[in-house]
Each structure stands twice: as structure tokens, then as C-alpha cells.
Scaffold this motif. Structure first.
Motif, PDB file in Angstrom:
ATOM      1  N   UNK A  20       0.857  -1.190   0.000  1.00  0.00           N
ATOM      2  CA  UNK A  20       0.000   0.000   0.000  1.00  0.00           C
ATOM      3  C   UNK A  20       0.892   1.238   0.000  1.00  0.00           C
ATOM      4  N   UNK A  21       0.650   2.120  -0.973  1.00  0.00           N
ATOM      5  CA  UNK A  21       1.424   3.360  -1.076  1.00  0.00           C
ATOM      6  C   UNK A  21       0.483   4.565  -1.133  1.00  0.00           C
ATOM      7  N   UNK A  22      -0.518   4.569  -0.276  1.00  0.00           N
ATOM      8  CA  UNK A  22      -1.472   5.671  -0.238  1.00  0.00           C
ATOM      9  C   UNK A  22      -0.755   6.970   0.113  1.00  0.00           C
ATOM     10  N   UNK A  23      -1.018   8.011  -0.665  1.00  0.00           N
ATOM     11  CA  UNK A  23      -0.393   9.313  -0.423  1.00  0.00           C
ATOM     12  C   UNK A  23      -0.742   9.825   0.969  1.00  0.00           C
ATOM     13  N   UNK A  24       0.288  10.290   1.677  1.00  0.00           N
ATOM     14  CA  UNK A  24       0.076  10.825   3.016  1.00  0.00           C
ATOM     15  C   UNK A  24       0.251   9.812   4.126  1.00  0.00           C
ATOM     16  N   UNK A  25       0.533   8.548   3.762  1.00  0.00           N
ATOM     17  CA  UNK A  25       0.726   7.492   4.756  1.00  0.00           C
ATOM     18  C   UNK A  25       2.032   6.754   4.466  1.00  0.00           C
ATOM     19  N   UNK A  26       2.638   6.135   5.490  1.00  0.00           N
ATOM     20  CA  UNK A  26       3.854   5.343   5.255  1.00  0.00           C
ATOM     21  C   UNK A  26       3.552   4.158   4.339  1.00  0.00           C
ATOM     22  N   UNK A  27       4.508   3.808   3.483  1.00  0.00           N
ATOM     23  CA  UNK A  27       4.338   2.644   2.613  1.00  0.00           C
ATOM     24  C   UNK A  27       4.361   1.367   3.451  1.00  0.00           C
ATOM     25  N   UNK A  28       3.514   0.408   3.058  1.00  0.00           N
ATOM     26  CA  UNK A  28       3.433  -0.868   3.758  1.00  0.00           C
ATOM     27  C   UNK A  28       3.680  -2.007   2.780  1.00  0.00           C
ATOM     28  N   UNK A  29       4.331  -3.069   3.271  1.00  0.00           N
ATOM     29  CA  UNK A  29       4.545  -4.262   2.463  1.00  0.00           C
ATOM     30  C   UNK A  29       4.633  -5.463   3.397  1.00  0.00           C
ATOM     31  N   UNK A  30       3.656  -6.374   3.275  1.00  0.00           N
ATOM     32  CA  UNK A  30       3.622  -7.566   4.110  1.00  0.00           C
ATOM     33  C   UNK A  30       3.335  -8.782   3.232  1.00  0.00           C
ATOM     34  N   UNK A  31       3.929  -9.924   3.590  1.00  0.00           N
ATOM     35  CA  UNK A  31       3.751 -11.151   2.814  1.00  0.00           C
ATOM     36  C   UNK A  31       3.025 -12.197   3.651  1.00  0.00           C
ATOM     37  N   UNK A  32       2.088 -12.938   2.998  1.00  0.00           N
ATOM     38  CA  UNK A  32       1.259 -13.914   3.702  1.00  0.00           C
ATOM     39  C   UNK A  32       1.267 -15.239   2.942  1.00  0.00           C
ATOM     40  N   UNK A  33       1.118 -16.343   3.662  1.00  0.00           N
ATOM     41  CA  UNK A  33       1.172 -17.661   3.008  1.00  0.00           C
ATOM     42  C   UNK A  33      -0.097 -18.021   2.244  1.00  0.00           C
ATOM     43  N   UNK A  34      -1.231 -17.362   2.571  1.00  0.00           N
ATOM     44  CA  UNK A  34      -2.487 -17.688   1.889  1.00  0.00           C
ATOM     45  C   UNK A  34      -3.128 -16.419   1.333  1.00  0.00           C
ATOM     46  N   UNK A  35      -3.932 -16.607   0.293  1.00  0.00           N
ATOM     47  CA  UNK A  35      -4.625 -15.472  -0.319  1.00  0.00           C
ATOM     48  C   UNK A  35      -5.654 -14.887   0.638  1.00  0.00           C
ATOM     49  N   UNK A  36      -6.306 -15.748   1.418  1.00  0.00           N
ATOM     50  CA  UNK A  36      -7.306 -15.262   2.371  1.00  0.00           C
ATOM     51  C   UNK A  36      -6.680 -14.328   3.397  1.00  0.00           C
ATOM     52  N   UNK A  37      -5.526 -14.710   3.915  1.00  0.00           N
ATOM     53  CA  UNK A  37      -4.860 -13.864   4.905  1.00  0.00           C
ATOM     54  C   UNK A  37      -4.455 -12.525   4.290  1.00  0.00           C
ATOM     55  N   UNK A  38      -4.004 -12.567   3.039  1.00  0.00           N
ATOM     56  CA  UNK A  38      -3.612 -11.334   2.359  1.00  0.00           C
ATOM     57  C   UNK A  38      -4.817 -10.420   2.155  1.00  0.00           C
ATOM     58  N   UNK A  39      -5.946 -11.000   1.747  1.00  0.00           N
ATOM     59  CA  UNK A  39      -7.151 -10.199   1.533  1.00  0.00           C
ATOM     60  C   UNK A  39      -7.665  -9.600   2.839  1.00  0.00           C
ATOM     61  N   UNK A  40      -7.610 -10.376   3.909  1.00  0.00           N
ATOM     62  CA  UNK A  40      -8.051  -9.863   5.211  1.00  0.00           C
ATOM     63  C   UNK A  40      -7.198  -8.670   5.635  1.00  0.00           C
ATOM     64  N   UNK A  41      -5.891  -8.785   5.433  1.00  0.00           N
ATOM     65  CA  UNK A  41      -4.991  -7.688   5.798  1.00  0.00           C
ATOM     66  C   UNK A  41      -5.239  -6.467   4.919  1.00  0.00           C
ATOM     67  N   UNK A  42      -5.458  -6.703   3.629  1.00  0.00           N
ATOM     68  CA  UNK A  42      -5.733  -5.605   2.696  1.00  0.00           C
ATOM     69  C   UNK A  42      -6.979  -4.838   3.125  1.00  0.00           C
ATOM     70  N   UNK A  43      -8.048  -5.563   3.449  1.00  0.00           N
ATOM     71  CA  UNK A  43      -9.276  -4.894   3.889  1.00  0.00           C
ATOM     72  C   UNK A  43      -9.040  -4.109   5.175  1.00  0.00           C
ATOM     73  N   UNK A  44      -8.252  -4.667   6.065  1.00  0.00           N
ATOM     74  CA  UNK A  44      -7.997  -4.021   7.353  1.00  0.00           C
ATOM     75  C   UNK A  44      -7.269  -2.690   7.177  1.00  0.00           C
ATOM     76  N   UNK A  45      -6.182  -2.698   6.396  1.00  0.00           N
ATOM     77  CA  UNK A  45      -5.419  -1.454   6.267  1.00  0.00           C
ATOM     78  C   UNK A  45      -6.177  -0.420   5.438  1.00  0.00           C
ATOM     79  N   UNK A  46      -6.964  -0.875   4.452  1.00  0.00           N
ATOM     80  CA  UNK A  46      -7.751   0.081   3.667  1.00  0.00           C
ATOM     81  C   UNK A  46      -8.798   0.751   4.544  1.00  0.00           C
ATOM     82  N   UNK A  47      -9.464  -0.033   5.398  1.00  0.00           N
ATOM     83  CA  UNK A  47     -10.468   0.536   6.295  1.00  0.00           C
ATOM     84  C   UNK A  47      -9.833   1.535   7.255  1.00  0.00           C
ATOM     85  N   UNK A  48      -8.648   1.191   7.771  1.00  0.00           N
ATOM     86  CA  UNK A  48      -7.969   2.087   8.703  1.00  0.00           C
ATOM     87  C   UNK A  48      -7.586   3.397   8.030  1.00  0.00           C
ATOM     88  N   UNK A  49      -7.120   3.322   6.791  1.00  0.00           N
ATOM     89  CA  UNK A  49      -6.663   4.536   6.121  1.00  0.00           C
ATOM     90  C   UNK A  49      -7.826   5.394   5.629  1.00  0.00           C
TER      91      UNK A  49
END
Length: 321
Positions: A20-49
Motif C-alpha cells: 500500500x502506497x497511499x499518499x500521506x501514509x507510510x508505505x506498507x509491504x507484508x507477505x502472507x502464506x495464503x490469499x485469504x490472509x492477504x485479503x483480510x490484511x488488505x481490507x484491514x489497512x484500507x479501512x484504517x486509512x
């Protein structure tokens, strides 16, 4: 917005990286073993931002900025009455657009609505201005979280008086259609290519009127009619989303059928509408201005004995009688 990239690790197993490289926020990069875990994290950080962005803007977002943002939304693009709503919102923006949402109170809105009434606007017209502003505030509350309340909800709607009852006579209909055809053949004031002329509202007005008069459908339903709802073989047209919330089908007879058959010659790839616009494929043309010109040319622009000026909506009354 965050993105998910599939990668293959050194051991051959798949992994999913969220960035995630949303303007005005620190860049984030995390790796997950499953697609479900990645999607859950994506939804979480998008909601927070999104929540953080709303908090930053909360209390200082102006009405004009909110209107501009609303007009870029999917809700705006789906609106059939976008042209009328845009005019109403431009009126609000010119008068109180510079104010933050938090400073727009029910009393302030009521004062401006009283100004419209003092100018002789009807209750129905005042209600349309109120509704347009209310849509923007609902968007700010429910979608953007820029404010907690809709001040328009505290303002009562005006009585709209009697319904329009004018019926166009057969002679008036012939005069109106003849005037529309004359305008369609006339040389436009602005220079247009042959293709632009064919797709202009003025050129399509005669067929639009013939379909409206022959089906007794609402103006917006005819303008937004899609080819997928037209069955020329069975000679039936379906209006799936009228204002009442219930779809209905109408047989195509005589002039209305001929008009739609003529419109088939204007059908083009990527445009779903029976009445295509020369400006693109995302919405049909607006027929109000050419209709007013045809009405004046036909000598029908004066109020009748009840004080009603002929509108496109009166074609619906006439066809139903």
C-alpha cells in the motif's frame, strides 16, 4: 488502494504480498502464506486509512468540495436525473459552497429555500433543491464519513399542490412533431460533423417524442431505454426500473415502433441506449432544450387555461387518456 501480488518463494511455495502506497501514509509491504490472509490484511489497512482520511477532513471539508467528490461517485453516474441535480447543486455551491459541512445548519438551508419561494418557485421545485442537497449530505455521512448528520432531514418538504393535468390535443401533437422534425433538419448554430449531427439531441428529438407519446412512459424511462429491453420481433418494450419500483412492458404499435426501428440505424458498439449521445456511451442525450425550441416553434409555449405550460411529461398524460 492496497494491491496483492502473487509470488513464488525460494522453496517453491506460493506467497501473497500486500503493498500500500497511499499518499500521506507510510508505505506498507507484508507477505502472507495464503490469499485469504492477504485479503483480510488488505481490507484491514484500507479501512484504517479511509477512516484516518475521513478524520483528517472531518469538520473542514467544504460543501463545494463534497459536491465535486459526489459527482465523481458511482451513485452520481447511475442517476437518471443527473442534469437537473447538477443545476440544483450548482445553485447551492454558488451560495454556500465555501462553508465547511459542519457549519451548514438546518436554519441556513431553510433561509435559502425561503429565497427560492420568494422568487416564485413552486413547492415542487423547492423540494427538488432540498433533495439535491440532501443527497450530497447522505453521501458525506454514509460513504465519506465527513459528517455525522444530514441537516436537510430536519426540513419538511413543501406541499406540491395539484398534479399536472394538461393533455395535448391531436392538433397540438401534430404541430409539435412537425416543429421537432423541422428543427432536426435545420442547420445547427455550432459547427458539427455529420456524425455529431446524427447523434445530437435535436436530430433524435422527433423519434424520442414518438416513443414517449406512443408508450405513455416517463421521460427518463424513454431517454434511458436500453436495446436489451427492446424486442422488435415481438414488438414489445420493457421499462425495468421506473420510479414506482416495478417494471412494466408496453406493446410497440404504429409510430412508436417505426421510431425505434429508425433509431436502430444509430446503434453503435459500446452504447447500450436506444437514444445514444454524441458525447459518449455512459448516458443518453438531454432533450429538454430541443423540446423547448420545438414547443416555441409550434406556438405551444404559452400556458393553457389552467396556467400549465406544455412539458414532455404531458405526453404521458395524453397517451394514457
Amino acid at each position: 488502494m492496497a494491491t496483492i501480488t502473487r509470488r513464488r518463494r525460494a522453496d517453491g511455495k506460493l506467497a501473497y504480498r500486500v503493498q500500500d502506497r497511499t499518499t500521506g501514509f507510510p508505505s506498507l509491504s507484508e507477505t502472507f502464506p495464503t490469499l485469504k490472509a492477504a485479503r483480510d490484511y488488505k481490507r484491514k489497512i484500507e479501512a484504517e486509512r479511509i477512516s484516518a482520511q475521513a478524520g483528517i477532513r472531518r469538520g473542514r471539508q467544504t460543501l463545494a468540495e463534497t459536491i465535486d467528490d459526489f459527482k465523481e461517485s458511482a451513485d452520481w453516474r447511475r442517476r437518471k436525473s443527473a442534469n437537473d441535480t447538477a443545476r440544483h447543486l450548482a445553485w447551492w455551491s454558488a451560495r454556500i459552497g465555501q462553508l465547511p459541512l459542519a457549519k451548514i445548519t438546518p436554519d441556513l438551508i431553510a433561509d435559502h429555500l425561503h429565497t427560492l419561494e420568494a422568487q416564485g418557485r413552486t413547492g415542487a421545485t423547492v423540494n427538488r433543491y432540498r433533495s439535491a442537497l440532501s443527497r450530497v449530505f447522505r453521501y458525506a455521512v454514509n460513504t465519506r464519513r465527513w459528517t455525522d448528520h444530514n441537516p436537510c432531514s430536519m426540513i419538511e418538504r413543501r406541499p406540491e399542490g395539484r398534479r399536472r393535468e394538461r393533455v395535448i390535443t391531436p392538433d397540438e401533437w401534430r404541430r409539435l412533431l412537425a416543429a421537432a422534425r423541422e428543427l432536426a433538419k435545420a442547420e445547427p448554430k455550432q459547427r458539427l460533423s455529420e456524425s455529431e449531427r446524427r447523434y445530437s439531441p435535436r436530430a433524435q428529438l422527433p423519434n424520442f417524442l414518438r416513443v414517449a407519446y406512443g408508450t405513455a412512459a416517463r421521460k427518463s424511462d424513454v431517454a434511458w431505454l436500453r436495446w436489451e429491453y427492446v424486442d422488435l420481433g415481438e414488438k414489445v418494450v420493457t421499462f425495468p426500473d421506473p420510479k414506482s419500483g416495478h417494471g412494466y412492458s408496453v406493446p410497440l404499435i404504429d409510430d412508436a415502433l417505426a421510431a425505434i426501428q429508425e433509431q436502430a440505424e444509430l446503434r453503435r458498439d459500446g452504447c447500450p441506449f436506444v437514444f445514444p449521445s454524441r458525447k459518449g456511451n455512459d448516458r443518453p442525450p438531454a432533450f429538454e432544450k430541443p423540446f423547448a425550441a420545438a414547443r416555441a416553434l409550434a406556438g405551444l409555449d404559452q400556458p393553457d387555461a389552467r396556467g400549465e405550460v406544455l412539458t414532455i411529461h404531458h405526453l404521458r398524460h395524453s397517451a394514457a387518456t
